[in-house]
Design a protein around this motif. Sequence first.
Motif, PDB file in Angstrom:
ATOM      1  N   ASN A 164       0.907  -1.191  -0.174  1.00 35.00           N
ATOM      2  CA  ASN A 164       0.099   0.008  -0.089  1.00 35.00           C
ATOM      3  C   ASN A 164       0.892   1.397  -0.082  1.00 35.00           C
ATOM      4  O   ASN A 164       2.221   1.206   0.278  1.00 35.00           O
ATOM      5  N   THR A 165       0.191   2.297  -0.602  1.00 33.68           N
ATOM      6  CA  THR A 165       1.115   3.804  -0.215  1.00 33.68           C
ATOM      7  C   THR A 165       0.321   4.287   1.148  1.00 33.68           C
ATOM      8  O   THR A 165      -0.426   3.539   1.841  1.00 33.68           O
ATOM      9  N   ALA A 203      -3.116   4.567   2.666  1.00 34.59           N
ATOM     10  CA  ALA A 203      -4.173   4.218   1.751  1.00 34.59           C
ATOM     11  C   ALA A 203      -4.697   2.993   1.597  1.00 34.59           C
ATOM     12  O   ALA A 203      -3.977   1.905   1.848  1.00 34.59           O
ATOM     13  N   TRP A 248     -10.224   1.835 -14.318  1.00 34.55           N
ATOM     14  CA  TRP A 248      -9.654   2.212 -12.964  1.00 34.55           C
ATOM     15  C   TRP A 248     -10.716   2.438 -11.824  1.00 34.55           C
ATOM     16  O   TRP A 248     -11.548   3.179 -12.140  1.00 34.55           O
ATOM     17  N   GLY A 302     -11.675   6.067  -6.624  1.00 35.89           N
ATOM     18  CA  GLY A 302     -11.220   6.179  -5.270  1.00 35.89           C
ATOM     19  C   GLY A 302      -9.962   5.184  -4.806  1.00 35.89           C
ATOM     20  O   GLY A 302      -9.370   5.217  -4.120  1.00 35.89           O
ATOM     21  N   ALA A 303      -9.724   4.538  -5.926  1.00 36.04           N
ATOM     22  CA  ALA A 303      -8.433   3.631  -5.652  1.00 36.04           C
ATOM     23  C   ALA A 303      -7.073   4.163  -6.019  1.00 36.04           C
ATOM     24  O   ALA A 303      -7.032   5.134  -6.653  1.00 36.04           O
ATOM     25  N   THR A 304      -6.305   3.843  -4.846  1.00 37.19           N
ATOM     26  CA  THR A 304      -4.712   4.182  -5.339  1.00 37.19           C
ATOM     27  C   THR A 304      -3.905   3.352  -5.824  1.00 37.19           C
ATOM     28  O   THR A 304      -3.027   3.500  -6.320  1.00 37.19           O
ATOM     29  N   THR A 305      -4.043   1.994  -5.174  1.00 35.05           N
ATOM     30  CA  THR A 305      -3.129   0.748  -5.470  1.00 35.05           C
ATOM     31  C   THR A 305      -4.181  -0.186  -6.102  1.00 35.05           C
ATOM     32  O   THR A 305      -5.141  -0.473  -5.304  1.00 35.05           O
ATOM     33  N   THR A 312       1.066   5.046 -15.505  1.00 32.27           N
ATOM     34  CA  THR A 312       0.664   4.309 -14.457  1.00 32.27           C
ATOM     35  C   THR A 312       2.014   3.494 -14.380  1.00 32.27           C
ATOM     36  O   THR A 312       2.415   2.620 -15.307  1.00 32.27           O
ATOM     37  N   ARG A 326       0.082   1.361  -9.765  1.00 36.43           N
ATOM     38  CA  ARG A 326      -0.363   2.595  -9.089  1.00 36.43           C
ATOM     39  C   ARG A 326      -0.125   3.647 -10.034  1.00 36.43           C
ATOM     40  O   ARG A 326       0.514   3.713 -11.031  1.00 36.43           O
ATOM     41  N   ARG A 327      -1.061   4.621  -9.645  1.00 40.06           N
ATOM     42  CA  ARG A 327      -1.113   6.014 -10.515  1.00 40.06           C
ATOM     43  C   ARG A 327       0.255   6.572 -10.620  1.00 40.06           C
ATOM     44  O   ARG A 327       0.771   6.801  -9.494  1.00 40.06           O
ATOM     45  N   ASP A 358       2.078   8.334  -7.037  1.00 38.26           N
ATOM     46  CA  ASP A 358       1.633   7.916  -5.868  1.00 38.26           C
ATOM     47  C   ASP A 358       2.666   7.192  -5.203  1.00 38.26           C
ATOM     48  O   ASP A 358       3.654   6.465  -5.667  1.00 38.26           O
TER      49      ASP A 358
END
Length: 251
Positions: free
Chosen positions: A155-156, A159, A174, A177-180, A198, A246-247, A250
């Motif tokens: 995880n970040t 997050a 995607w 609300g997702a980060t990973t 990405t 991941r974006r 991030d």
Amino acid sequence: MITLWLIGIGTGNPDHVTGQAIRALNGADLILIPRKGEAKSDLADLRGQILSQVLTAPVPVADYDVPVRADQDDYLGAVNDWHDAIARVWAETIAARQPQARNVARNVALMVWGDPSLYDSTLRIAARLPGIKVKVIPGITSLQVLTAAHAIPLNTLAAPVTITTGRQLRDHGWPVGATTLAVMLDKGGAFTVLPSDTEIWWGAYVGMPEETLIHGTLAEVSDEIIATRAKLRAEHGWIMDIYLLRRGGDV
């Protein structure tokens, strides 16, 4: 009553089989081994190799042929029919090994790649068997092995992590609300729907001698992953891969 032990065995590396799993395998009266066709025969061989290293006494093994899932538009309907068919084969295989009441296999073990709880339907299939008690031994997942192989956190900071499938990513993009994203069960290239900045951490056969890892932005490595995946599948006749996304930016 028969107890069906669903035993997570990690990603094919005998070192990933836990002490709890080893005790359960040695305590079994019967171990079921699936056959998935000639192209995937080495998967059954891997299970056999694991048993040869962890069993301290002979335990009867029963091979069974895995039914083929129908290729049809109604995906969930096809999967449910397939699970029904697999449950029938399990029941028939177990029953065939019960010739006498005094020789009942009360503890039946089924070895499951990774962990039975994470994008695996073994528990759903087992629920179709009446009169059988189910117990689960957790295993090391491919997701854990992937992050360890790349030496990255899952995880970040502070997050969440979203675990999804290649089908969902390809059809819906995607998740909001997702980060990973951790992506499993991708037939190949679902990540091509995403922006080129990405970042991806990809792995095939993670934890196994054939382990192959690629990391970079999609702009840098997308074509390489697709080509490498095709090459590996052609060489081995099957492939197991997983990746983390991941974006850009991030951490």
